[in-house]
Design a protein around this motif. Sequence first.
Motif, PDB file in Angstrom:
ATOM      1  N   ILE A 201      50.378  24.769  40.436  1.00  0.00           N
ATOM      2  CA  ILE A 201      50.020  24.550  39.039  1.00  0.00           C
ATOM      3  C   ILE A 201      49.612  25.842  38.332  1.00  0.00           C
ATOM      4  CG2 ILE A 201      48.387  23.347  37.519  1.00  0.00           C
ATOM      5  CD1 ILE A 201      48.315  21.076  39.571  1.00  0.00           C
ATOM      6  N   TRP A 202      48.845  26.686  38.999  1.00  0.00           N
ATOM      7  CA  TRP A 202      48.371  27.911  38.354  1.00  0.00           C
ATOM      8  C   TRP A 202      49.390  29.036  38.380  1.00  0.00           C
ATOM      9  CZ3 TRP A 202      42.650  29.059  40.183  1.00  0.00           C
ATOM     10  CH2 TRP A 202      41.821  28.043  39.695  1.00  0.00           C
ATOM     11  N   GLY A 203      49.938  29.315  39.531  1.00  0.00           N
ATOM     12  CA  GLY A 203      50.771  30.494  39.689  1.00  0.00           C
ATOM     13  C   GLY A 203      49.942  31.698  40.110  1.00  0.00           C
ATOM     14  N   LYS A 204      50.619  32.761  40.538  1.00  0.00           N
ATOM     15  CA  LYS A 204      49.946  33.916  41.132  1.00  0.00           C
ATOM     16  C   LYS A 204      49.034  34.672  40.166  1.00  0.00           C
ATOM     17  CE  LYS A 204      51.855  33.635  45.273  1.00  0.00           C
ATOM     18  NZ  LYS A 204      51.068  33.405  46.505  1.00  0.00           N
ATOM     19  N   ARG A 205      49.472  34.863  38.936  1.00  0.00           N
ATOM     20  CA  ARG A 205      48.650  35.609  37.987  1.00  0.00           C
ATOM     21  C   ARG A 205      47.316  34.907  37.755  1.00  0.00           C
ATOM     22  NH1 ARG A 205      50.056  39.691  34.616  1.00  0.00           N
ATOM     23  NH2 ARG A 205      48.612  38.848  33.056  1.00  0.00           N
ATOM     24  N   ARG A 206      47.358  33.614  37.539  1.00  0.00           N
ATOM     25  CA  ARG A 206      46.124  32.874  37.288  1.00  0.00           C
ATOM     26  C   ARG A 206      45.229  32.854  38.532  1.00  0.00           C
ATOM     27  NH1 ARG A 206      42.558  31.553  33.338  1.00  0.00           N
ATOM     28  NH2 ARG A 206      41.529  29.563  33.754  1.00  0.00           N
ATOM     29  N   ILE A 207      45.837  32.774  39.701  1.00  0.00           N
ATOM     30  CA  ILE A 207      45.037  32.781  40.932  1.00  0.00           C
ATOM     31  C   ILE A 207      44.283  34.099  41.069  1.00  0.00           C
ATOM     32  CG2 ILE A 207      45.175  32.823  43.452  1.00  0.00           C
ATOM     33  CD1 ILE A 207      47.484  30.810  43.242  1.00  0.00           C
ATOM     34  N   LEU A 208      44.975  35.235  40.917  1.00  0.00           N
ATOM     35  CA  LEU A 208      44.292  36.525  41.060  1.00  0.00           C
ATOM     36  C   LEU A 208      43.286  36.737  39.931  1.00  0.00           C
ATOM     37  CD1 LEU A 208      44.102  39.080  42.785  1.00  0.00           C
ATOM     38  CD2 LEU A 208      45.732  40.157  41.207  1.00  0.00           C
ATOM     39  N   GLU A 209      43.643  36.337  38.728  1.00  0.00           N
ATOM     40  CA  GLU A 209      42.727  36.462  37.597  1.00  0.00           C
ATOM     41  C   GLU A 209      41.433  35.698  37.866  1.00  0.00           C
ATOM     42  OE1 GLU A 209      43.628  36.171  33.004  1.00  0.00           O
ATOM     43  OE2 GLU A 209      43.417  34.141  33.848  1.00  0.00           O
ATOM     44  N   THR A 210      41.555  34.467  38.350  1.00  0.00           N
ATOM     45  CA  THR A 210      40.366  33.661  38.627  1.00  0.00           C
ATOM     46  C   THR A 210      39.560  34.254  39.768  1.00  0.00           C
ATOM     47  OG1 THR A 210      41.551  31.686  37.864  1.00  0.00           O
ATOM     48  CG2 THR A 210      39.558  31.334  39.159  1.00  0.00           C
ATOM     49  N   TYR A 211      40.253  34.686  40.819  1.00  0.00           N
ATOM     50  CA  TYR A 211      39.561  35.296  41.958  1.00  0.00           C
ATOM     51  C   TYR A 211      38.728  36.497  41.520  1.00  0.00           C
ATOM     52  CZ  TYR A 211      38.871  37.739  46.393  1.00  0.00           C
ATOM     53  OH  TYR A 211      38.313  38.392  47.468  1.00  0.00           O
ATOM     54  N   LEU A 212      39.321  37.385  40.722  1.00  0.00           N
ATOM     55  CA  LEU A 212      38.626  38.597  40.297  1.00  0.00           C
ATOM     56  C   LEU A 212      37.473  38.318  39.336  1.00  0.00           C
ATOM     57  CD1 LEU A 212      41.666  41.016  39.790  1.00  0.00           C
ATOM     58  CD2 LEU A 212      40.000  41.017  41.660  1.00  0.00           C
ATOM     59  N   ASN A 213      37.409  37.086  38.808  1.00  0.00           N
ATOM     60  CA  ASN A 213      36.334  36.738  37.882  1.00  0.00           C
ATOM     61  C   ASN A 213      35.214  35.910  38.501  1.00  0.00           C
ATOM     62  OD1 ASN A 213      36.698  37.501  34.849  1.00  0.00           O
ATOM     63  ND2 ASN A 213      38.764  37.053  35.560  1.00  0.00           N
ATOM     64  N   VAL A 214      35.445  35.316  39.667  1.00  0.00           N
ATOM     65  CA  VAL A 214      34.405  34.469  40.255  1.00  0.00           C
ATOM     66  C   VAL A 214      33.889  34.996  41.591  1.00  0.00           C
ATOM     67  CG1 VAL A 214      35.340  32.408  39.128  1.00  0.00           C
ATOM     68  CG2 VAL A 214      36.005  32.931  41.488  1.00  0.00           C
ATOM     69  N   VAL A 215      34.585  35.945  42.216  1.00  0.00           N
ATOM     70  CA  VAL A 215      34.171  36.414  43.534  1.00  0.00           C
ATOM     71  C   VAL A 215      32.814  37.112  43.444  1.00  0.00           C
ATOM     72  CG1 VAL A 215      35.311  38.680  43.385  1.00  0.00           C
ATOM     73  CG2 VAL A 215      35.019  37.565  45.617  1.00  0.00           C
ATOM     74  N   GLU A 216      32.011  36.947  44.484  1.00  0.00           N
ATOM     75  CA  GLU A 216      30.688  37.560  44.534  1.00  0.00           C
ATOM     76  C   GLU A 216      30.826  39.038  44.891  1.00  0.00           C
ATOM     77  OE1 GLU A 216      26.379  36.277  46.388  1.00  0.00           O
ATOM     78  OE2 GLU A 216      28.130  36.169  47.700  1.00  0.00           O
ATOM     79  N   TRP A 217      30.175  39.902  44.070  1.00  0.00           N
ATOM     80  CA  TRP A 217      30.297  41.346  44.281  1.00  0.00           C
ATOM     81  C   TRP A 217      28.940  42.005  44.468  1.00  0.00           C
ATOM     82  CZ3 TRP A 217      35.489  41.679  41.697  1.00  0.00           C
ATOM     83  CH2 TRP A 217      36.370  42.487  42.444  1.00  0.00           C
ATOM     84  N   GLY A 218      27.931  41.235  44.691  1.00  0.00           N
ATOM     85  CA  GLY A 218      26.592  41.769  44.881  1.00  0.00           C
ATOM     86  C   GLY A 218      25.568  40.717  44.516  1.00  0.00           C
ATOM     87  N   PRO A 219      24.292  40.987  44.712  1.00  0.00           N
ATOM     88  CA  PRO A 219      23.255  40.011  44.387  1.00  0.00           C
ATOM     89  C   PRO A 219      23.286  39.619  42.908  1.00  0.00           C
ATOM     90  CG  PRO A 219      22.357  41.784  45.723  1.00  0.00           C
ATOM     91  CD  PRO A 219      23.720  42.218  45.311  1.00  0.00           C
ATOM     92  N   GLY A 220      23.701  38.401  42.627  1.00  0.00           N
ATOM     93  CA  GLY A 220      23.763  37.923  41.247  1.00  0.00           C
ATOM     94  C   GLY A 220      24.957  38.398  40.462  1.00  0.00           C
ATOM     95  N   LEU A 221      25.867  39.151  41.079  1.00  0.00           N
ATOM     96  CA  LEU A 221      27.031  39.709  40.381  1.00  0.00           C
ATOM     97  C   LEU A 221      28.281  38.918  40.743  1.00  0.00           C
ATOM     98  CD1 LEU A 221      26.414  43.519  40.994  1.00  0.00           C
ATOM     99  CD2 LEU A 221      25.789  42.188  38.966  1.00  0.00           C
TER     100      LEU A 221
END
Length: 291
Positions: A201-221
């Motif tokens: 349903i999403w496709g690759k662009r939407r998957i990577l876009e979502t991943y890069l916006n929700v993944v945890e990158w530090g305490p509270g980030l």
Amino acid sequence: MTDADEPQAAAPPLPPVPMPGEGAEQTGPAASEPPAHQDFGTRSSARIADEGGAERAPPAARARRPIHWGRALLLILGFLVLLPPVSVLITKVVAPPVTILMLERFSQGRPIIKEWRSLDRIAPSLQTAVIAAEDDGFCNHKGFDWEAIRIAAEHNARSPNKVRGGSTISQQTAKNVFLWPSRDYVRKGLEAGYTVLIEKIWGKRRILETYLNVVEWGPGLYGAQAAARQYFHEDADRLTAQQSARLAAILPSPLKWRAVNPGRYVARRSRSIAGNAQVVRSDDLAWCLRR
């Protein structure tokens, strides 16, 4: 003859009292009115006549409507079946407002710092660095890298205390957006189902876009923009190749490793990721991200 001897006048006869069923049928408004002394506040008779003349049982005597457990179970199952595709369809166009991991960290006293950015506003160097670090076959698989899963399973059998994951970016996105972070079999099964759905349903662009916006990158980030601002005081679209490699290097353990002034392991890992990112670009392994 005295007054006492005078004959008394005969009293007028009383009108005959009609017996039930005798006499003409009473008409007019009075016929429908009950006697004034009748008390309708205490209806304790076995039957109460309704307007049509038919008798019905008083409310207390009516049979209760049976509970249709089968129908309720079907409704619940239908909801559970429809929830995944409906939620995936919604998040194809609407940014996920919060994830279970964010709420869990928040309950532990950490903030939620995030800012959604479209893929076009995230540096290509970060996109290729994350693909090089997490899933170099991202554009060529359909959600699962079976070879990576096999290698991870063999490693974990030899070293159960040092678990290695074989999840793709698609699987990690499905887990991060829709599920909880534990490693139980129920979650893994649901993760597989959601992975298939977002690939379709999403496709690759939407998957990577979502991943890069929700993944945890530090305490509270959470997400590339929050990480770029916190670590390098830049927006996500202005990250350099070195900064992108540093961010990709700490993804496996963002609460432990540092993107700024990293230790020897993270510094060595970031250099390796930077080299692999060049291969991703030269071999066009990120071809699925083109519009």
